[in-house]
Write an enzyme that holds these catalytic residues in place. Structure first.
Site, PDB file in Angstrom:
ATOM      1  N   GLU A  77       6.805 -13.838 -15.720  1.00 34.91           N
ATOM      2  CA  GLU A  77       5.230 -14.049 -15.100  1.00 34.91           C
ATOM      3  C   GLU A  77       4.646 -15.056 -14.680  1.00 34.91           C
ATOM      4  O   GLU A  77       3.362 -14.687 -15.400  1.00 34.91           O
ATOM      5  CB  GLU A  77       4.259 -12.821 -15.947  1.00 34.91           C
ATOM      6  N   HIS A  96      -0.750 -14.738 -22.771  1.00 34.54           N
ATOM      7  CA  HIS A  96      -0.635 -13.398 -22.078  1.00 34.54           C
ATOM      8  C   HIS A  96      -0.142 -13.114 -22.808  1.00 34.54           C
ATOM      9  O   HIS A  96       1.109 -13.720 -23.793  1.00 34.54           O
ATOM     10  CB  HIS A  96      -0.193 -13.684 -20.077  1.00 34.54           C
ATOM     11  N   HIS A  98       1.081  -9.453 -25.388  1.00 33.02           N
ATOM     12  CA  HIS A  98       1.501  -7.431 -25.820  1.00 33.02           C
ATOM     13  C   HIS A  98       0.792  -6.922 -26.811  1.00 33.02           C
ATOM     14  O   HIS A  98       1.381  -5.999 -27.642  1.00 33.02           O
ATOM     15  CB  HIS A  98       2.515  -6.954 -25.299  1.00 33.02           C
TER      16      HIS A  98
HETATM   17 MN    MN Z   1       4.106  -8.959 -19.753  1.00 32.65          MN
END
Ligand code: MN
Length: 238
Positions: A77, A96, A98
């Site tokens: 990503e 980034h 989750h």
């Molecule tokens: Mn991700």
């Protein structure tokens, strides 16, 4: 230490802090724009943030091409980072993650907004980027620059955007800022989940958000938090 070495050490510490605070697990990543070359960024090779060390850090073009890969595997990503650095001259660091506490707000339409003082740093309105809007069915990962640019457009000039059914992205001017915003994004989301079970929530007002986030940008406060988190993450005083 020169500026670059110092920034690389900070980036390692940021990886460890985000892991220690439960913002990232095996997945998730944090990058900085190259301190001397704004058309490049620095990101670990593909590795859980808690295990990241100086030797894992790699330099990339904004398109996500490695400068010297040395056979190392890379996060898929990367376009999350490149897309935002390309669109935002002011952004010097990106996270980034989750965070499981944040994700419920990306799928329900219940807005995630600041509701306690330290949550102010996430900003007054958080967009939710849905990869399906422009790219139909995918594996939900941001794997190409078209998707990265689309996410950056949704983020606009804000600090945080959620990503539907996936996680979130946090962009800022310093590595301390994005780590602080990542931690308190997660804390605010958890407190909001608890509060919504009890009744109607009184959120921070726009004026409160502005005044408190200004306080949170002060260096003294950020250094105090950084020292605390770095120590908890086994990185001395950071
Ligand atoms: Mn991700």
């Amino acid at each position: 230490m020169n500026n670059i070495d110092e920034q690389l050490e900070l980036l390692v510490t940021a990886n460890r802090i985000l892991a220690r605070e439960g913002v990232v697990d095996a997945y998730g990543h944090v990058s900085i724009r190259h301190p001397e070359n704004p058309s490049r960024y620095i990101l670990s090779q593909s590795r859980a943030p808690d295990l990241v060390d100086i030797s894992d850090l790699m330099e990339y073009t904004l398109e996500g091409d490695p400068i010297d890969q040395q056979g190392r595997s890379m996060y898929t990503e990367r376009p999350i980072h490149g897309g935002i650095y390309e669109a935002r001259d002011d952004v010097m660091a990106i996270v980034h993650n989750h965070s499981p506490t944040v994700i419920p707000f990306s799928v329900t339409g219940t807005p995630l907004r600041p509701m306690f003082h330290l949550g102010a740093i996430i900003g007054p309105d958080l967009p939710v980027w849905d990869i399906r809007d422009n790219f139909q069915d995918t594996n939900l990962l941001v794997t190409n620059m078209d998707q990265g640019r689309d996410l950056a457009a949704c983020l606009g000039d804000r600090r945080v955007s959620l990503m539907r059914g996936h996680g979130c992205v946090i962009a800022g001017q310093t590595i301390r800022e994005v780590v602080m915003a990542s931690v308190y994004l997660q804390v605010n989301a958890g407190l909001l989940l608890e509060s919504l079970r009890l009744g109607e929530v009184k959120y921070l007002s726009p004026g409160e958000i502005e005044m408190m986030s200004e306080s949170q940008m002060r260096l003294t406060g950020q250094e105090r938090a950084w020292e605390y988190w770095a120590n908890r993450a086994g990185r001395g005083r950071g």
